[in-house]
Design a protein around this motif. Structure first.
Motif, PDB file in Angstrom:
ATOM      1  N   ALA A 125       0.846  -1.199   0.000  1.00  0.00           N
ATOM      2  CA  ALA A 125       0.000   0.000   0.000  1.00  0.00           C
ATOM      3  C   ALA A 125       0.881   1.248   0.000  1.00  0.00           C
ATOM      4  CB  ALA A 125      -0.913   0.000   1.218  1.00  0.00           C
ATOM      5  N   GLN A 126       0.413   2.275  -0.707  1.00  0.00           N
ATOM      6  CA  GLN A 126       1.162   3.519  -0.752  1.00  0.00           C
ATOM      7  C   GLN A 126       1.028   4.272   0.567  1.00  0.00           C
ATOM      8  OE1 GLN A 126      -0.183   5.747  -4.131  1.00  0.00           O
ATOM      9  NE2 GLN A 126       1.213   4.709  -5.538  1.00  0.00           N
ATOM     10  N   VAL A 127       2.101   5.005   0.886  1.00  0.00           N
ATOM     11  CA  VAL A 127       2.069   5.840   2.084  1.00  0.00           C
ATOM     12  C   VAL A 127       1.245   7.082   1.774  1.00  0.00           C
ATOM     13  CG1 VAL A 127       3.457   7.158   3.690  1.00  0.00           C
ATOM     14  CG2 VAL A 127       4.302   4.972   2.835  1.00  0.00           C
ATOM     15  N   ASP A 128       0.229   7.355   2.608  1.00  0.00           N
ATOM     16  CA  ASP A 128      -0.671   8.472   2.314  1.00  0.00           C
ATOM     17  C   ASP A 128      -0.644   9.534   3.419  1.00  0.00           C
ATOM     18  OD1 ASP A 128      -2.680   9.789   0.753  1.00  0.00           O
ATOM     19  OD2 ASP A 128      -4.137   9.174   2.286  1.00  0.00           O
ATOM     20  N   ARG A 129      -0.587   9.125   4.686  1.00  0.00           N
ATOM     21  CA  ARG A 129      -0.640  10.087   5.793  1.00  0.00           C
ATOM     22  C   ARG A 129       0.526   9.825   6.748  1.00  0.00           C
ATOM     23  NH1 ARG A 129      -5.252   9.203   8.907  1.00  0.00           N
ATOM     24  NH2 ARG A 129      -5.373  11.380   9.555  1.00  0.00           N
ATOM     25  N   PRO A 130       1.750  10.206   6.332  1.00  0.00           N
ATOM     26  CA  PRO A 130       2.915   9.911   7.175  1.00  0.00           C
ATOM     27  C   PRO A 130       3.111  10.935   8.287  1.00  0.00           C
ATOM     28  CG  PRO A 130       3.625  10.941   5.150  1.00  0.00           C
ATOM     29  CD  PRO A 130       2.132  10.806   5.051  1.00  0.00           C
ATOM     30  N   ARG A 131       3.871  10.501   9.279  1.00  0.00           N
ATOM     31  CA  ARG A 131       4.247  11.346  10.402  1.00  0.00           C
ATOM     32  C   ARG A 131       5.677  10.990  10.798  1.00  0.00           C
ATOM     33  NH1 ARG A 131       1.323   9.722  15.562  1.00  0.00           N
ATOM     34  NH2 ARG A 131       3.218   8.498  15.860  1.00  0.00           N
ATOM     35  N   VAL A 132       6.414  11.964  11.312  1.00  0.00           N
ATOM     36  CA  VAL A 132       7.799  11.739  11.728  1.00  0.00           C
ATOM     37  C   VAL A 132       7.871  11.835  13.245  1.00  0.00           C
ATOM     38  CG1 VAL A 132      10.172  12.567  11.582  1.00  0.00           C
ATOM     39  CG2 VAL A 132       8.715  12.628   9.562  1.00  0.00           C
ATOM     40  N   ASP A 133       8.463  10.823  13.867  1.00  0.00           N
ATOM     41  CA  ASP A 133       8.693  10.813  15.308  1.00  0.00           C
ATOM     42  C   ASP A 133      10.182  10.952  15.570  1.00  0.00           C
ATOM     43  OD1 ASP A 133       6.019  10.341  15.449  1.00  0.00           O
ATOM     44  OD2 ASP A 133       6.200   8.197  15.908  1.00  0.00           O
ATOM     45  N   ILE A 134      10.540  11.889  16.423  1.00  0.00           N
ATOM     46  CA  ILE A 134      11.935  12.123  16.807  1.00  0.00           C
ATOM     47  C   ILE A 134      12.103  11.696  18.257  1.00  0.00           C
ATOM     48  CG2 ILE A 134      13.789  13.822  16.985  1.00  0.00           C
ATOM     49  CD1 ILE A 134      12.843  13.510  14.160  1.00  0.00           C
ATOM     50  N   GLU A 135      13.151  10.913  18.536  1.00  0.00           N
ATOM     51  CA  GLU A 135      13.385  10.433  19.904  1.00  0.00           C
ATOM     52  C   GLU A 135      14.870  10.498  20.208  1.00  0.00           C
ATOM     53  OE1 GLU A 135      14.885   7.655  22.741  1.00  0.00           O
ATOM     54  OE2 GLU A 135      14.903   7.173  20.591  1.00  0.00           O
ATOM     55  N   CYS A 136      15.183  10.964  21.410  1.00  0.00           N
ATOM     56  CA  CYS A 136      16.574  11.011  21.861  1.00  0.00           C
ATOM     57  C   CYS A 136      16.566  10.885  23.382  1.00  0.00           C
ATOM     58  CB  CYS A 136      17.258  12.308  21.420  1.00  0.00           C
ATOM     59  SG  CYS A 136      18.993  12.406  21.902  1.00  0.00           S
ATOM     60  N   ALA A 137      17.284   9.902  23.876  1.00  0.00           N
ATOM     61  CA  ALA A 137      17.437   9.680  25.318  1.00  0.00           C
ATOM     62  C   ALA A 137      16.094   9.619  26.041  1.00  0.00           C
ATOM     63  CB  ALA A 137      18.327  10.759  25.930  1.00  0.00           C
ATOM     64  N   GLY A 138      15.135   8.926  25.433  1.00  0.00           N
ATOM     65  CA  GLY A 138      13.852   8.731  26.083  1.00  0.00           C
ATOM     66  C   GLY A 138      12.865   9.866  25.904  1.00  0.00           C
ATOM     67  N   ARG A 139      13.273  10.989  25.354  1.00  0.00           N
ATOM     68  CA  ARG A 139      12.371  12.106  25.088  1.00  0.00           C
ATOM     69  C   ARG A 139      12.224  12.266  23.582  1.00  0.00           C
ATOM     70  NH1 ARG A 139      11.694  15.485  29.543  1.00  0.00           N
ATOM     71  NH2 ARG A 139      12.021  14.223  31.421  1.00  0.00           N
ATOM     72  N   GLY A 140      11.193  12.987  23.177  1.00  0.00           N
ATOM     73  CA  GLY A 140      11.023  13.184  21.751  1.00  0.00           C
ATOM     74  C   GLY A 140       9.900  14.123  21.415  1.00  0.00           C
ATOM     75  N   VAL A 141       9.623  14.213  20.112  1.00  0.00           N
ATOM     76  CA  VAL A 141       8.584  15.097  19.596  1.00  0.00           C
ATOM     77  C   VAL A 141       8.057  14.478  18.310  1.00  0.00           C
ATOM     78  CG1 VAL A 141      10.131  16.526  18.189  1.00  0.00           C
ATOM     79  CG2 VAL A 141       8.040  17.526  19.121  1.00  0.00           C
ATOM     80  N   GLN A 142       6.813  14.788  17.989  1.00  0.00           N
ATOM     81  CA  GLN A 142       6.179  14.273  16.782  1.00  0.00           C
ATOM     82  C   GLN A 142       5.836  15.433  15.864  1.00  0.00           C
ATOM     83  OE1 GLN A 142       2.757  12.065  18.022  1.00  0.00           O
ATOM     84  NE2 GLN A 142       3.951  10.289  18.737  1.00  0.00           N
ATOM     85  N   SER A 143       5.973  15.175  14.567  1.00  0.00           N
ATOM     86  CA  SER A 143       5.585  16.190  13.598  1.00  0.00           C
ATOM     87  C   SER A 143       4.071  16.182  13.428  1.00  0.00           C
ATOM     88  CB  SER A 143       6.252  15.909  12.256  1.00  0.00           C
ATOM     89  OG  SER A 143       5.669  14.766  11.652  1.00  0.00           O
ATOM     90  N   VAL A 144       3.581  17.201  12.723  1.00  0.00           N
ATOM     91  CA  VAL A 144       2.167  17.189  12.353  1.00  0.00           C
ATOM     92  C   VAL A 144       1.966  16.139  11.266  1.00  0.00           C
ATOM     93  CG1 VAL A 144       1.835  19.603  12.953  1.00  0.00           C
ATOM     94  CG2 VAL A 144       2.507  19.000  10.636  1.00  0.00           C
ATOM     95  N   LEU A 145       0.737  15.727  11.085  1.00  0.00           N
ATOM     96  CA  LEU A 145       0.425  14.695  10.104  1.00  0.00           C
ATOM     97  C   LEU A 145       0.319  15.326   8.715  1.00  0.00           C
ATOM     98  CD1 LEU A 145      -0.186  11.623  10.425  1.00  0.00           C
ATOM     99  CD2 LEU A 145      -2.596  12.224  10.199  1.00  0.00           C
ATOM    100  N   ILE A 146       0.958  14.720   7.728  1.00  0.00           N
ATOM    101  CA  ILE A 146       0.772  15.150   6.340  1.00  0.00           C
ATOM    102  C   ILE A 146      -0.538  14.528   5.860  1.00  0.00           C
ATOM    103  CG2 ILE A 146       1.688  14.997   3.990  1.00  0.00           C
ATOM    104  CD1 ILE A 146       4.474  14.999   5.131  1.00  0.00           C
ATOM    105  N   GLN A 147      -1.490  15.368   5.538  1.00  0.00           N
ATOM    106  CA  GLN A 147      -2.825  14.854   5.236  1.00  0.00           C
ATOM    107  C   GLN A 147      -2.890  14.122   3.904  1.00  0.00           C
ATOM    108  OE1 GLN A 147      -5.253  14.780   7.351  1.00  0.00           O
ATOM    109  NE2 GLN A 147      -4.090  15.930   8.896  1.00  0.00           N
TER     110      GLN A 147
END
Length: 1215
Positions: A384-406
């Motif tokens: 299946a093609q990727v349609d709604r990707p998101r990027v998760d960043i993690e470092c030393a147990g902490r992190g942040v998520q990007s907004v969803l590409i619709q």
């Protein structure tokens, strides 16, 4: 040392018993190699300088490899030792130990490296079981003491064992054996230790799961003990932070020996699978820091520091382990005397001990800002093609998520650009944990599918440091730790970008006048392209390497004189091509260089021109230069990752080296963004700057990432060293351009049978960034039947170039011109570009002043202020001044960086079916123009220069002193039937002959015969262009470029056998010696000393007449004079030849007079009367008269004797 000892012992007795031929030959080979290396080492020692240390060090390392090769015995007479592990009479594991490693000798240098030592041996699976993944795992670990020696040396077999043992021997079997090995050893002396393995973290581990990640845990082996860490799921950079304690480890031997040489620790890392056994990832070895009971536990040795250990999987690397190991002796007081252990601090992890505070790194509070730009080239996941990707960043147990590409297909960029998170990281930057980037696809019913991941192993290049306000240059102030661009208001240079001028860094504050006097030296090359269809200006492709400025400083006077002569000739060639006078050329200029690869060797023949003092010296013409990089533009400018970085996303199980699996096959997409990490709290000076946007953090002044329409203009100059694609060893290449959904095929303009084709093409494509940003330039091989084959392709990420601070959209030229071949290409004028850069960088300027000066920041630049239009009228302009600043933009404080100049880049061509093997190189450049800006002008015409039609007329007047080959049938005199043959190189089938001068007795020949050779010539390349079919089966003609060389030969004509070759001369029409005025002045020195004699060019002289020598090689391969020829060379253009035509030989039109040949010049069997007259009568005239008179006398005497008896009878009888 072993090799030296071998040579020394071998020299003692050459006739030593037992010496084989192999030994003797090996000794000779070793002696030769040693002598050779000794001489080279002496030379290297004298040649070592500051700038040549690296090269000389490589040579010395080659010496070391050679010595190791020589020291290895090519044919071992002693078999290797095998150690087998048996179970139920089955061989389940083995180890093979080379006998040379355990061979004993009384000479220390000859003893094997593992002889008389306790060695850890790892057993592996036998046979086919040992191949693949299973062969990488260790079946068992043995500690062995091995000794192999002669029977007479057996008393020394226990000499290397650790002290403190007692031998238990068996009963003597017989009187002959004085010393037998003991049945067992009993160690009375043993030491008890505690091993503490501080397992902190690992990074860049081998991907063992199909998701591209692993579930790693580590197993630590020491002596007979082993322990494992906990399993961390789905990571390639696990942080275990775990202390493994091995209690009551017994080691045998003296304490001092153990302190000096402690046993090794084996650490194996595995991937935990839910089904089946754990899969082996890699292995590493370590030696612990040992503390005896009588030693103090404190600095500098204790507590031990964390170190990185390289993890190996077979012969390839599989990551790094950050750990520390300490071995503590337990004394009389027991464990109470040891340093105390902290209890578990994390109740969730159970009884797991953390790494103690003194060993674990000191943490500080950091903020990591993440720039989410977009995702590119995401492949299908689970069909299946990727349609709604998101990027998760993690470092030393902490992190942040990007907004969803619709909607990834519609717009793959993120709507919210910058996010941040805070994390505690070690103060020591070398110990920073990796940062993990994961891309997930959000699918129906709340499912999240992992698309791919990337681990940023080193965060050093993303660390932001506060700029120094007193510094003049941003590159020395606000910089990332490894030289990458800092992400705020402009930036510094990447490490691979062009270096800043050293004089800029040392200037004090204040107004600084920048001088523009220096010009980089250049080197010539053969390739020529035409930049304008209406211009005949010479356009050479030249190259200046990064070291050219350094070489210019050491230019010798002799080279300078030669370069001056070459420049003068270049001016004359350009003047010739443009049909103007050299003096006019000084005013008009000529397009010269793009920077070439190799200096033509034929330039060395021009020394005579520099020595001609009668020539008038010209001022150097102003030359507009194009820079040709012999590499990709990305490698020169740090992949254009000044603020926008590209991270490859990986998925799938990594392959081993022997499986031919490359990481490129695991790439499932790319994440575009950046990171900026800094320690908290941040200085308020930065946040107080005018226009500081807190939402953007350190990513100020970056452009928006909305879709943008761009006109991409691709120029392809030529390809070199293409891989042959046809059975004839050639290829028929043509260009294919792919960009997004657009594809341009130039199939109809394929170039036949060429591996170095000159395309000279430009292609315009309108695309939308970011959806269509990956440019693919392919070279295909045209085939008459079947599909065309891909030779190679190169891919260029246009998006990074488009947004780069280096302004790679359109190269900055060295000069500004509004007309002609070098017209300004960018829709924005230099003054507009400069104003925009100053505005974006928030610097003062530009301020234009009188006298051709402009002030930007605290720098004052000078330059011309007049420009000439098409009608020759001059008017005032500020563009030259602005362009001067742009060409020196790297000298501007704080925001300065080297702007991309007008250039040609050389990119390797690769074929996916032949990964890692270069299939050729392509020279090209790319211009990009936003569609919302004014439309650019038409593309520059870079089509290959068309050759000019010439006609060379060669008149053979006379020959002299031609050697005489034939003997006369009647007289025996030496003679020759002379004729002259001539042709241009590459046109042997069009060779032309004079008529024959028969029966030359002196070597003189008279001809008055004209040869006519039409040819096509490229003035700038000094080459003749020939197009012809290679064979009768060839589909089309092949083009060749060869030097213009005229060959003249003298022959002796024979009618009943093959003609005899007498001599020849080959004249390079670009530079050949001037002919002698008379035959006496013509000598063999004109050929032998050709380099020292003044030379002329027929393309400049047009008409030349003189005497030249014919030469040939004798039996000793020495050059001898075989004749002389008087010839006249006349060069005319095709138009001139049409106006004044001439005939071949002595034919009409413009016939030549018949030569005045001697009467003896004829063919004897065609004119027998002439032959009798000239060959017989002239030489034997008096002899013939004497013979005739004698015959007459004899006849008369005969008649008298015949008639006398009858007459006497008649008289006597009275008749």
């Amino acid at each position: 040392m072993t090799q030296c000892r071998f040579v020394t012992l071998a020299n003692k007795d050459v006739n030593q018993a037992g010496r084989t031929k192999l030994d003797r030959e090996r000794l000779k080979s070793c002696m030769r190699e040693m002598d050779s290396m000794g001489q080279q080492a002496k030379q290297i020692r004298t040649q070592v300088k500051k700038n040549t240390v690296r090269d000389k060090l490589k040579l010395v390392q080659n010496f070391l490899q050679k010595l190791r090769f020589l020291a290895d015995e090519p044919q071992h007479s002693i078999p290797d030792v095998f150690i087998w592990m048996m179970s139920n009479n089955k061989r389940i594991a083995y180890a093979r130990i080379p006998s040379k490693d355990i061979l004993y000798s009384i000479v220390d240098e000859e003893t094997g490296k593992d002889c008389s030592k306790v060695k850890a041996v790892f057993l592996k699976l036998p046979g086919k079981k040992g191949f693949g993944h299973a062969g990488l795992t260790v079946q068992a670990k043995l500690e062995l003491y091995l000794w192999l020696g002669l029977n007479k040396q057996r008393k020394d077999f226990l000499s290397g064992l650790p002290n403190g043992f007692e031998e238990i021997k068996a009963a003597k079997m017989g009187p002959g054996l004085q010393s037998v090995p003991p049945v067992s050893l009993v160690y009375n002396m043993k030491q008890v230790f505690q091993l503490r393995a501080h397992m902190y973290q690992a990074r860049s581990l081998f991907a063992a799961d199909s998701s591209g990640l692993s579930d790693p845990f580590a197993r630590v082996f020491f002596s007979t003990h082993s322990q494992v860490t906990e399993v961390l799921s789905e990571t390639l950079c696990p942080t275990w932070d775990q202390l493994l304690v091995f209690d009551d480890v017994e080691l045998f031997g003296e304490a001092s020996e153990l302190r000096d040489d402690p046993p090794i620790i084996v650490v194996e890392i595995y991937d935990q699978d839910t089904v089946g056994k754990a899969e082996f990832i890699g292995r590493t070895f370590a030696k612990p820091t040992i503390k005896m009971c009588d030693e103090y536990y404190g600095p500098p040795r204790f507590p031990p520091q964390l170190e990185y250990y390289q993890v190996y999987r077979g012969n390839c690397t599989a990551g790094e382990l950050l750990a520390a190991f300490e071995l503590l002796q337990i004394g009389q007081g027991g464990r109470a005397d040891l340093p105390p252990l902290e209890g578990p601090t994390d109740s969730e992890r159970g009884p797991i001990l953390p790494v103690p505070l003194g060993i674990r790194p000191i943490l500080s509070r950091y903020r990591i800002e993440v720039l989410f730009w977009g995702l590119r080239d995401l492949k299908r996941i689970n069909l299946a093609q990727v349609d709604r990707p998101r990027v998760d960043i993690e470092c030393a147990g902490r992190g942040v998520q990007s907004v969803l590409i619709q909607n990834y297909k519609k717009n793959p960029n993120f709507s919210t650009l910058v996010k941040w998170f805070e994390v505690d990281l070690p103060e020591n930057e070398l110990l920073h944990p990796p940062l993990n980037i994961r891309v997930v696809d959000c699918r129906a019913f709340g499912r999240y599918i992992l698309v791919g991941s990337h681990a940023v192993t080193s965060l050093r290049r993303f660390i932001y440091s506060t700029p120094d306000k007193t510094s003049n240059n941003w590159a020395t102030a606000a910089k990332l730790m490894n030289g990458y661009m800092v992400l705020a208001n402009g930036g510094s240079q990447p490490r691979s970008s062009p270096s800043l001028s050293s004089r800029t860094l040392s200037r004090p504050a204040g107004d600084i006048v920048v001088s523009m006097d220096s010009e980089p030296p250049f080197r010539k090359m053969d390739t020529v392209v035409k930049l304008d269809a209406m211009s005949d200006a010479v356009v050479k492709v030249d190259m200046v390497s990064s070291r050219s400025c350094r070489r210019a400083e050491t230019l010798k006077a002799q080279e300078a004189a030669q370069a001056e002569a070459e420049e003068r000739e270049d001016l004359e060639i350009a003047a010739e091509a443009a049909d103007i006078k050299p003096d006019d050329l000084l005013l008009k200029g000529s397009k010269a260089k793009e920077k070439g690869k190799e200096k033509k060797s034929s330039k060395d023949k021009k020394k005579g021109q520099a020595a001609d003092g009668t020539e008038k010296q010209l001022v150097k013409a102003k030359v507009d230069e194009l820079l040709v990089y012999n590499k990709e533009l990305e490698s020169e400018y740090g992949n254009f990752e000044d603020w926008l970085h590209t991270f490859n996303l990986y998925r799938g199980k990594a392959g081993d080296v022997d499986e031919n699996t490359l990481d490129d096959d695991r790439i499932v997409g790319r994440f575009k963004g950046s990171l900026c990490m800094y320690k908290l709290p941040l200085s308020e000076e930065i946040t107080r700057d005018a226009g500081f946007d807190p939402n953007m953090g350190m990513f100020q002044s970056i452009p928006h990432n909305d879709p943008i329409n761009v006109l991409v203009r691709v120029y392809v100059v030529r390809a070199t060293d293409l891989h042959p694609a046809d059975i004839n060893g050639k290829a028929d290449p043509y260009i294919v351009i792919k960009l997004g959904k657009s594809e341009v095929k130039d199939k109809e303009n394929y170039i036949s049978k060429q591996l170095n084709p000159v395309f000279g093409k430009s292609f315009d494509i309108e695309v939308t960034f970011p959806m269509e940003s990956m440019l693919t330039v392919s070279v295909y091989d045209w085939d008459l039947v079947g599909t065309d084959d891909l030779i190679g392709e190169t891919k260029i990420d246009l998006e990074n170039r488009f947004y780069s601070k280096y302004r790679a959209t359109c190269g900055i030229s060295s000069n500004y011109s509004v007309h002609g071949y070098n017209v300004w290409r960018d829709p924005m004028k230099p003054s507009q570009i400069l104003a925009k850069l100053c505005k974006d960088g928030k610097i003062d300027g530009p301020h234009y002043g009188p006298g051709g000066k402009v002030k930007v920041a605290n720098r004052i630049f000078t330059g011309p202020t007049e420009i000439e239009d098409e009608n020759g009228l001059k008017k005032q302009t500020e563009e030259h001044l602005a362009l001067t600043v742009l060409n020196h933009w790297e000298e501007i404080p704080r925001v300065g960086c080297k702007l991309v100049p007008e250039h040609v880049e050389t990119r390797p061509l690769l074929n996916p079916d032949k990964p890692g093997i270069e299939q050729g190189r392509i020279e090209m450049w790319v211009d990009m123009f936003p569609m919302d800006m004014p439309a650019p002008g038409p593309a520059i015409d870079i089509s290959p220069r068309k050759p000019k039609r010439y006609e060379l007329r060669v008149i053979i007047w006379n020959t002299d002193e031609v050697i005489l080959e034939d003997d006369d049938y009647f007289t025996g005199e030496k003679s020759s039937d002379i004729f002259v043959r001539g042709w241009l190189k590459g046109q042997q089938e069009d060779k032309q002959d004079t008529d024959v001068h028969y029966h030359s007795l002196t070597g003189e020949g008279n001809f008055n015969w004209r040869f006519v050779f039409p040819f096509d010539y490229l003035m700038a390349e000094e080459k003749i262009v020939i197009s012809k079919k290679e064979s009768m089966f060839s589909w089309d003609e092949t083009e060749y470029k060869i030097p213009p060389r005229l060959t003249l030969q003298v022959w002796d004509a024979d009618h009943f056998s093959a003609d005899d070759f007498l001599g020849a001369i080959e004249l390079d029409l670009n530079r050949f010696p001037r002919g002698a005025k008379t035959a006496k002045q013509c000598s063999l020195d004109m050929i032998r000393n050709e380099q020292e004699l003044p030379t002329i060019s027929i393309f400049k002289q047009k008409r030349v007449k003189g005497w030249w020598p014919f030469v040939a090689r004798d039996e000793n391969d020495e050059m001898e004079l075989t004749g002389k020829v008087e010839a006249e060379l006349h060069l005319v253009t095709a138009e001139e030849a049409e106006k004044s035509p001439v005939g071949l030989g002595r034919n009409e039109p413009d016939p030549l007079e018949k030569p005045n040949r001697p009467d003896t010049t004829f063919l004897w069997f065609l004119s027998p009367l002439k032959a009798i007259r000239y060959l017989v009568c002239n030489r034997y005239k008096w002899l013939i008269i004497k013979i005739v008179l004698a015959l007459l006398l004899l006849i008369m005497l005969g008649l008298f004797l015949y008639s006398m008896p009858g007459y006497l009878v008649k008289k006597l009888l009275g008749a």
